[in-house]
Design a protein around this motif. Structure first.
Motif, PDB file in Angstrom:
ATOM      1  N   VAL A 223       1.517  -1.399  -0.568  1.00 61.88           N
ATOM      2  CA  VAL A 223      -0.376   0.140  -0.313  1.00 61.88           C
ATOM      3  C   VAL A 223       0.746   1.613   0.191  1.00 61.88           C
ATOM      4  O   VAL A 223       1.084   2.493  -1.145  1.00 61.88           O
ATOM      5  CB  VAL A 223      -0.861  -0.032   1.053  1.00 61.88           C
ATOM      6  CG1 VAL A 223      -1.822   0.953   1.252  1.00 61.88           C
ATOM      7  CG2 VAL A 223      -1.674  -1.029   1.004  1.00 61.88           C
ATOM      8  N   GLN A 224       2.005   1.511   1.022  1.00 59.78           N
ATOM      9  CA  GLN A 224       2.486   2.292   0.684  1.00 59.78           C
ATOM     10  C   GLN A 224       3.624   2.691  -0.178  1.00 59.78           C
ATOM     11  O   GLN A 224       3.758   3.679  -0.656  1.00 59.78           O
ATOM     12  CB  GLN A 224       4.076   2.057   1.916  1.00 59.78           C
ATOM     13  CG  GLN A 224       4.655   3.417   1.953  1.00 59.78           C
ATOM     14  CD  GLN A 224       3.969   4.808   2.531  1.00 59.78           C
ATOM     15  OE1 GLN A 224       2.488   4.685   3.154  1.00 59.78           O
ATOM     16  NE2 GLN A 224       4.751   5.746   2.568  1.00 59.78           N
ATOM     17  N   ALA A 225       3.825   1.460  -0.760  1.00 57.75           N
ATOM     18  CA  ALA A 225       4.357   1.584  -2.760  1.00 57.75           C
ATOM     19  C   ALA A 225       3.458   2.225  -3.405  1.00 57.75           C
ATOM     20  O   ALA A 225       4.410   3.283  -3.929  1.00 57.75           O
ATOM     21  CB  ALA A 225       4.846   0.639  -3.129  1.00 57.75           C
ATOM     22  N   THR A 226       2.409   2.380  -2.873  1.00 56.81           N
ATOM     23  CA  THR A 226       1.606   2.884  -4.668  1.00 56.81           C
ATOM     24  C   THR A 226       1.505   4.776  -3.746  1.00 56.81           C
ATOM     25  O   THR A 226       1.786   5.015  -5.187  1.00 56.81           O
ATOM     26  CB  THR A 226      -0.073   2.364  -4.529  1.00 56.81           C
ATOM     27  OG1 THR A 226      -0.804   2.565  -3.433  1.00 56.81           O
ATOM     28  CG2 THR A 226       0.323   0.902  -4.438  1.00 56.81           C
ATOM     29  N   TYR A 227       1.663   4.771  -3.059  1.00 54.08           N
ATOM     30  CA  TYR A 227       1.908   6.220  -2.480  1.00 54.08           C
ATOM     31  C   TYR A 227       3.193   6.565  -3.221  1.00 54.08           C
ATOM     32  O   TYR A 227       3.183   8.137  -3.720  1.00 54.08           O
ATOM     33  CB  TYR A 227       1.056   6.316  -0.663  1.00 54.08           C
ATOM     34  CG  TYR A 227      -0.560   5.922  -0.369  1.00 54.08           C
ATOM     35  CD1 TYR A 227      -1.196   6.329  -1.552  1.00 54.08           C
ATOM     36  CD2 TYR A 227      -0.001   4.523   0.630  1.00 54.08           C
ATOM     37  CE1 TYR A 227      -2.443   5.807  -1.006  1.00 54.08           C
ATOM     38  CE2 TYR A 227      -1.168   4.938   0.766  1.00 54.08           C
ATOM     39  CZ  TYR A 227      -2.783   5.179   0.191  1.00 54.08           C
ATOM     40  OH  TYR A 227      -3.796   4.764   0.450  1.00 54.08           O
ATOM     41  N   ALA A 232       6.560  10.074  -6.128  1.00 51.20           N
ATOM     42  CA  ALA A 232       7.395  10.388  -7.004  1.00 51.20           C
ATOM     43  C   ALA A 232       7.285  11.340  -8.114  1.00 51.20           C
ATOM     44  O   ALA A 232       7.931  11.696  -8.964  1.00 51.20           O
ATOM     45  CB  ALA A 232       7.869   8.743  -7.148  1.00 51.20           C
ATOM     46  N   MET A 233       6.300  10.891  -8.974  1.00 48.36           N
ATOM     47  CA  MET A 233       5.374  11.718 -10.358  1.00 48.36           C
ATOM     48  C   MET A 233       5.142  12.595 -10.065  1.00 48.36           C
ATOM     49  O   MET A 233       6.110  13.531 -10.351  1.00 48.36           O
ATOM     50  CB  MET A 233       4.263  10.268 -11.253  1.00 48.36           C
ATOM     51  CG  MET A 233       4.092   9.482 -12.049  1.00 48.36           C
ATOM     52  SD  MET A 233       3.175   8.573 -12.010  1.00 48.36           S
ATOM     53  CE  MET A 233       1.994   7.700 -10.690  1.00 48.36           C
ATOM     54  N   ILE A 234       4.804  13.120  -8.988  1.00 50.67           N
ATOM     55  CA  ILE A 234       4.758  14.459  -8.406  1.00 50.67           C
ATOM     56  C   ILE A 234       6.500  15.152  -8.170  1.00 50.67           C
ATOM     57  O   ILE A 234       6.318  16.263  -9.221  1.00 50.67           O
ATOM     58  CB  ILE A 234       3.359  14.776  -7.527  1.00 50.67           C
ATOM     59  CG1 ILE A 234       2.523  14.161  -7.635  1.00 50.67           C
ATOM     60  CG2 ILE A 234       3.583  16.107  -7.133  1.00 50.67           C
ATOM     61  CD1 ILE A 234       1.452  14.536  -6.617  1.00 50.67           C
TER      62      ILE A 234
END
Length: 304
Positions: A223-227, A232-234
């Motif tokens: 779950v933390q990896a998705t956030y 990272a993209m932002i």
């Protein structure tokens, strides 16, 4: 041969049927049932899949060379010929946006994978080994005291702009947050009876971590990896927007928006389309993360 029903004499009291103690076993619903139960996973996964398809098949989706300059067609507005218009150098924005998805998704997935692996290792060691905890976590606290974007800018100032260096800079800024999460989970698991039993049985610490600790940290880590991927993209877009990220020649969403900000009031579409794609991608990853949190956390599971 059918069994004859025994004759019950008149006046005999008949006990009522006992109620079922165990509930009926419901059949498995499969993938479609799972997606109906967690619609945020379905919506987020569908949006993210569309972005991945657009990035992978960009050369076959009606695009042209995203770096081709044509001064004769500068700042053309969106039309049937130029779907998203052209920028101040005559480059096709539609092509640049689709190719820019490759950069953002590469950065997001790479940072999520590397930061999760690094933070998992640090969190497992610091959470289970008491001596290492006091040393390693003080270093992590020092890194966390610096805002991630400022740390990434400082690291990028020491190197030349490239996609690889952007991934490394953002990964270093995200590892402390993952290690903090994993450490908290490990500290709670370390006091469980089955861990005490393993220690009493003489099981070595590495084997205890692999068998008993690591499997229970994967759900919150995913779950933390998705956030982290969304963040990272932002961050990559911000770095490119201020000129500290990928080189201007690379068509990333941050670079496209940075080049179009000077003409925002008259040619707003140069900034609008990459911003929409960035927002949709981040939204898709966040929806996927929220759905995975509900699916993997038994406390938030709905009763069937």
């Amino acid at each position: 041969m059918e069994h004859a029903v025994p004759h019950i004499p008149a006046g005999t009291a008949v006990a009522p049927e006992l109620p079922d103690i165990l509930p009926d076993v419901k059949p498995r619903r499969g993938v479609l049932g799972f997606l109906r139960r967690y619609p945020t996973i379905a919506l987020g996964g569908a949006l993210l899949l569309l972005m991945l398809i657009a990035a992978l098949f960009a050369p076959w989706l009606g695009t042209v060379d995203p770096t081709a300059i044509a001064t004769s067609r500068r700042t053309r507005e969106p039309s049937a010929l130029y779907w998203f218009g052209t920028d101040m150098l005559g480059r096709d924005i539609y092509s640049r946006v689709l190719y820019g998805a490759r950069v953002s998704l590469t950065v997001g997935f790479s940072v999520a994978l590397l930061a999760s692996a690094g933070g998992l290792l640090v969190g497992l060691v610091s959470g289970f080994v008491r001596l290492a905890d006091s040393i390693v976590m003080r270093v992590m606290d020092g890194i966390m005291s610096i805002p991630p974007i400022l740390l990434a800018v400082a690291l990028m100032a020491l190197t030349r702009g490239s996609v690889g260096n952007v991934i490394i800079a953002i990964t270093i800024a995200e590892i402390p947050r993952v290690s903090r999460l994993v450490r908290g989970v490990v500290l709670s698991l370390r006091e469980q009876p089955y861990v005490d039993a393993a220690v009493a049985a003489g099981t070595r610490a590495p084997m205890i971590i692999l068998r008993h600790i690591l499997p229970n940290t994967l759900a919150p880590l995913i779950v933390q990896a998705t956030y982290i991927c969304a963040s990272a993209m932002i961050t990559e877009a911000i770095l490119s927007f201020i000129g500290a990220g990928t080189p201007p020649i690379i068509p990333s969403w941050g670079n496209i928006m940075a080049e179009g900000r000077a003409l925002w009031q008259v040619k707003f579409y140069i900034v609008l389309f990459p911003a929409i794609f960035l927002s949709l991608t981040v939204l898709a990853v966040n929806l996927l993360g929220d759905g995975l949190r509900d699916a993997l956390d038994p406390r938030m599971a709905k009763g069937d």
